[in-house]
Design a protein around this motif. Structure first.
Motif, mmCIF file in Angstrom:
data_model
loop_
_atom_site.group_PDB
_atom_site.id
_atom_site.type_symbol
_atom_site.label_atom_id
_atom_site.label_comp_id
_atom_site.label_asym_id
_atom_site.label_seq_id
_atom_site.Cartn_x
_atom_site.Cartn_y
_atom_site.Cartn_z
ATOM 1 N N PRO A 1 0.831 -1.204 0.000
ATOM 2 C CA PRO A 1 0.000 0.000 0.000
ATOM 3 C C PRO A 1 0.864 1.253 0.000
ATOM 4 O O PRO A 1 2.020 1.232 0.420
ATOM 5 C CB PRO A 1 -0.804 -0.113 1.303
ATOM 6 N N THR A 2 0.292 2.341 -0.483
ATOM 7 C CA THR A 2 1.004 3.608 -0.547
ATOM 8 C C THR A 2 0.147 4.735 -0.008
ATOM 9 O O THR A 2 -1.075 4.699 -0.111
ATOM 10 C CB THR A 2 1.446 3.933 -1.987
ATOM 11 N N SER A 3 0.805 5.725 0.534
ATOM 12 C CA SER A 3 0.114 6.935 0.984
ATOM 13 C C SER A 3 0.017 7.968 -0.140
ATOM 14 O O SER A 3 -0.720 8.935 -0.030
ATOM 15 C CB SER A 3 0.860 7.577 2.161
ATOM 16 N N TRP A 4 0.794 7.765 -1.214
ATOM 17 C CA TRP A 4 0.821 8.731 -2.308
ATOM 18 C C TRP A 4 -0.471 8.663 -3.112
ATOM 19 O O TRP A 4 -0.935 7.588 -3.481
ATOM 20 C CB TRP A 4 2.006 8.454 -3.237
ATOM 21 N N LYS A 5 -1.034 9.833 -3.387
ATOM 22 C CA LYS A 5 -2.195 9.921 -4.258
ATOM 23 C C LYS A 5 -2.266 11.333 -4.808
ATOM 24 O O LYS A 5 -1.710 12.266 -4.238
ATOM 25 C CB LYS A 5 -3.484 9.553 -3.524
ATOM 26 N N THR A 6 -2.955 11.473 -5.910
ATOM 27 C CA THR A 6 -3.134 12.795 -6.497
ATOM 28 C C THR A 6 -4.235 13.534 -5.746
ATOM 29 O O THR A 6 -4.951 12.941 -4.929
ATOM 30 C CB THR A 6 -3.524 12.698 -7.986
ATOM 31 N N ALA A 7 -4.395 14.811 -6.045
ATOM 32 C CA ALA A 7 -5.448 15.606 -5.400
ATOM 33 C C ALA A 7 -6.834 15.021 -5.676
ATOM 34 O O ALA A 7 -7.735 15.141 -4.858
ATOM 35 C CB ALA A 7 -5.385 17.056 -5.874
#
Length: 154
Positions: A34-40
């Motif tokens: 899993p990742t915490s990165w995401k776009t707006a």
């Protein structure tokens, strides 16, 4: 040369450098899940193609599977104010993979339309066979090298 930031965590990111002094970023890639990165707009690893279509409000195109750039697509969205970035648009390259690869392989042997999903060709998100598959984002990528190289050439 490259650097992995926060390896093995939800903040993991891969950075490739445009120069040996590691002063200019060539690209940043997120593949860890899993990742915490995401776009707006909420695009992240694991976002489904159906969700991307809902966010975009229109059918999308990606490269057919089964070759070097298979599943690749460009995603562009506004950069929200207050992020420390200049106003404009964020452009990412997303890699889509079929989460139901066995089903995709089965379709190749039974449905001649499955060939439409393979090879160096655009595939529209409204292709009827995609309703039987779950395509998901597996890679978030944004490149910076071209801008850095252009700046050096001035």
């Amino acid at each position: 040369p490259g650097t992995v930031v926060a390896p093995g965590t939800t903040n993991e990111a891969e950075i490739a450098w445009a120069d040996s002094g590691r002063t200019r970023v060539a690209f940043v890639r997120i593949t860890h899940q899993p990742t915490s990165w995401k776009t707006a707009q909420g695009v992240t690893i694991g976002t489904t193609l159906d969700s991307l279509v809902r966010i975009a409000g229109r059918p999308l195109e990606f490269s057919g599977w089964g070759w070097d750039y298979g599943g690749g697509m460009t995603w562009t969205e506004p950069v929200p104010p207050g992020l420390g970035a200049p106003p404009g648009r964020l452009t990412l390259t997303l890699a889509l993979d079929s989460a139901s690869n066995e089903r995709l392989q089965a379709l190749l042997g039974t449905d001649p339309r499955a060939d439409d999903l393979y090879g160096d060709r655009p595939v529209r998100s409204d292709h009827p066979l995609l309703r039987q598959l779950t395509a998901v984002v597996t890679d978030l990528y944004t490149g910076f090298a071209d801008a850095a190289i252009q700046q050096d050439c001035r």
